[in-house]
Every structure is written in C-alpha cells, then in structure tokens.
Design an enzyme around this catalytic site. Structure first.
Site, short mmCIF file in Angstrom:
data_model
loop_
_atom_site.label_atom_id
_atom_site.label_comp_id
_atom_site.label_asym_id
_atom_site.label_seq_id
_atom_site.Cartn_x
_atom_site.Cartn_y
_atom_site.Cartn_z
CG ASN A 10 -1.80 1.18 1.33
OD1 ASN A 10 -1.88 1.98 0.39
ND2 ASN A 10 -2.50 1.32 2.45
CG HIS A 96 -6.30 1.99 4.90
ND1 HIS A 96 -5.92 2.95 5.81
CD2 HIS A 96 -5.25 1.14 4.78
CE1 HIS A 96 -4.68 2.68 6.22
NE2 HIS A 96 -4.26 1.58 5.61
CD GLU A 98 -3.33 5.64 6.48
OE1 GLU A 98 -3.31 5.62 5.25
OE2 GLU A 98 -2.37 5.25 7.19
N GLY A 170 1.75 2.47 11.12
CA GLY A 170 2.75 3.54 11.10
C GLY A 170 3.37 3.86 12.45
N GLY A 228 2.59 -0.95 4.41
CA GLY A 228 2.61 0.47 4.09
C GLY A 228 4.03 0.99 3.95
N GLY A 229 4.53 1.60 5.00
CA GLY A 229 5.85 2.25 4.98
C GLY A 229 6.96 1.41 4.37
P1 PGA Z 1 2.27 0.58 7.80
O1 PGA Z 1 0.86 0.77 7.07
O2 PGA Z 1 2.87 -0.69 7.29
O3 PGA Z 1 3.06 1.80 7.40
O4 PGA Z 1 2.00 0.53 9.27
C1 PGA Z 1 0.03 -0.32 6.80
C2 PGA Z 1 -1.25 0.15 6.17
O5 PGA Z 1 -1.74 1.22 6.54
O6 PGA Z 1 -1.79 -0.51 5.27
#
Ligand code: PGA
Length: 244
Positions: A10, A96, A98, A170, A228-229
């Site tokens: 992602n 998601h 977010e 995150g 994510g990151g």
């Molecule tokens: P992260 O994000 O690996 O940066 O914690 C995961 C995500 O939001 O899908």
C-alpha cells in the site's frame, strides 16, 4: 485457506513518477525462487496507468487504494470501479482506517463499495481494525464484529480481510502472534456462523518490516500482509519477499 502468500504493497499517497518507476522496475527484476508469493502493488491513482503498463508482462499485479460505490455519476473527484478495472487493477483496498478517519467513511459506505467492487469482478481487500482505546478497554472483538457485520455483504464465497489495528499502523508497534491469531480465529468463526463464506484470506497489516515479518508470516493462519511504509523501500521488500 489459501495456498499462497498474498503480499500487498500500500504505497498510500507516496512516490512521484520517477520514484514509482524505479521501485517497480527493481521489484520486477527480483528473482524469487518461491512461486507461492502473489505480489500486489497499490499505488495512488495517478500512478496506476504507469505501474499497470510496466507490470503488464510481470507476475506483479496492480490494485487501487479506494473507489466509489456508484458505477458513475455526479461525484466530483471520485473514481469509478469500471475505469479502475480498465487500467488492469485486480484488487481494491476498501475501508482502510485512514479513509475511515479522514474521509469519515462508515461501515455502510464500505459495504456499498464492496458490493460495487464484487459486481465488477474485482477482489476487495476489506480492512478492519480497532483503535487503541478499544483494545485497552477490552472492547476490540465487539468492535471488529460490528465492522464485519456491517461491511460484508451477503452471498459471498470468498473474502480477503486485512486486519490492521489502528494503533499499529505507522507506529512501529505490532500485536503479538497470539493477538493476531485470536483475531484471525474470531473472524473465521464469525464467518462460519454469520455469513456463508467458505474461504477466508487473512492478511495482517500494521508496521510490518523485514525484522518482524518472519514471525508474522510463518504462521499457517496468516495468508499474507498489507504493507505500508516498508513497501516504499526496495531493500525492505526484497528481504520481505525472500522470507515468504
Ligand atoms: P504501515 O501501514 O505498514 O506503514 O504501518 C500499513 C497500512 O496502513 O496498510
């Protein structure tokens, strides 16, 4: 249970055209000896045509990070599933945290998106996950159950669920293996009891990196990951994909 590990990147709202091109080219050049990895990259919308084109002949599949619940219409700024499909997306992340947080997406809205995605024969990756408050006051399973009841439509034979605790995204903090297992087991039993879903593909997401990935993925009940990151860094992805 799925036989392969589904590794979903992602990229969120990151990478410019050059950075995206360079990262995907390096990922495509990776020689992985394990055929049981299915890699999906979900770039922001404007990058999708480029990434779709570059990955046309590779094993990497492309997904979108969101879509609208209607086929088309007066929805300024939104993106239709039909066009997402046209640019070769095979998956769409939906719900998601977010988007639930910043765009105030409700379970009902998420369900309507899931229905539209399925209608267009794309695979939704449904994200669920509790807040730190719900985790700490012991209400997390109740919260997750409500998300499952309200986001999953009837008459589904298979579903991909990404369990992403909000407190882990995150933050560098991950749940223990036991905590992940508890949720996976809870979802599995819920699906048997409430919905007639035969197959669950269970992904874990939240602060995955090359150090903690091994412990998380090498459990038969975890079918993959939403990253994510770490998915923005080639060296991290190289290690992660090699571990699978
Ligand atoms: P992260 O994000 O690996 O940066 O914690 C995961 C995500 O939001 O899908």
């Amino acid at each position: 249970m799925s036989e392969y590990k589904l590794i979903v990147s992602n990229w969120k709202m990151n990478l410019n055209f050059n950075e995206a091109k360079s990262l995907i080219k390096r990922l495509m050049q990776l020689k992985l000896d394990n055929s049981n990895v299915k890699q999906v990259v979900c770039p922001q919308f404007l990058l999708i045509p480029l990434i779709s084109d570059l990955t046309k002949f590779s094993k990497i599949e492309v997904g979108a990070q969101d879509c609208h619940f209607e086929e088309n219409g007066a929805f300024t700024g939104e993106n239709s599933v039909k066009l997402i499909k046209k640019i070769n997306c095979k998956y769409i992340i939906v719900g998601h945290s977010e988007r639930r947080q910043h765009q105030k997406e409700t379970n009902d809205l998420v369900k309507r998106k899931v229905i539209n995605i399925l209608k267009n024969k794309i695979k939704p990756i449904l994200c669920i996950g509790e807040s730190l408050e719900d985790r700490e006051n012991g209400e997390y399973l109740k919260f997750l159950k409500k998300q499952l009841i309200e986001c999953i439509p009837e008459a589904l034979s298979e579903i991909i669920i990404a369990y992403e605790p909000i407190w882990s995204i995150g933050t560098g903090i991950t749940p223990s293996i036991e905590e992940i297992f508890e949720v996976q087991n809870f979802i599995k039993n819920f699906l048997i009891e409430y919905k007639e879903i035969k197959k669950l593909i269970f992904l874990y997401g939240g602060s995955i990196n090359s150090n903690n990935f091994n412990e998380i993925i090498n459990n038969s009940y975890v079918n993959g990951a939403l990253i994510g990151g770490a998915s923005l860094r080639f060296q991290e992805m190289k290690k992660i994909l090699t571990i699978c």
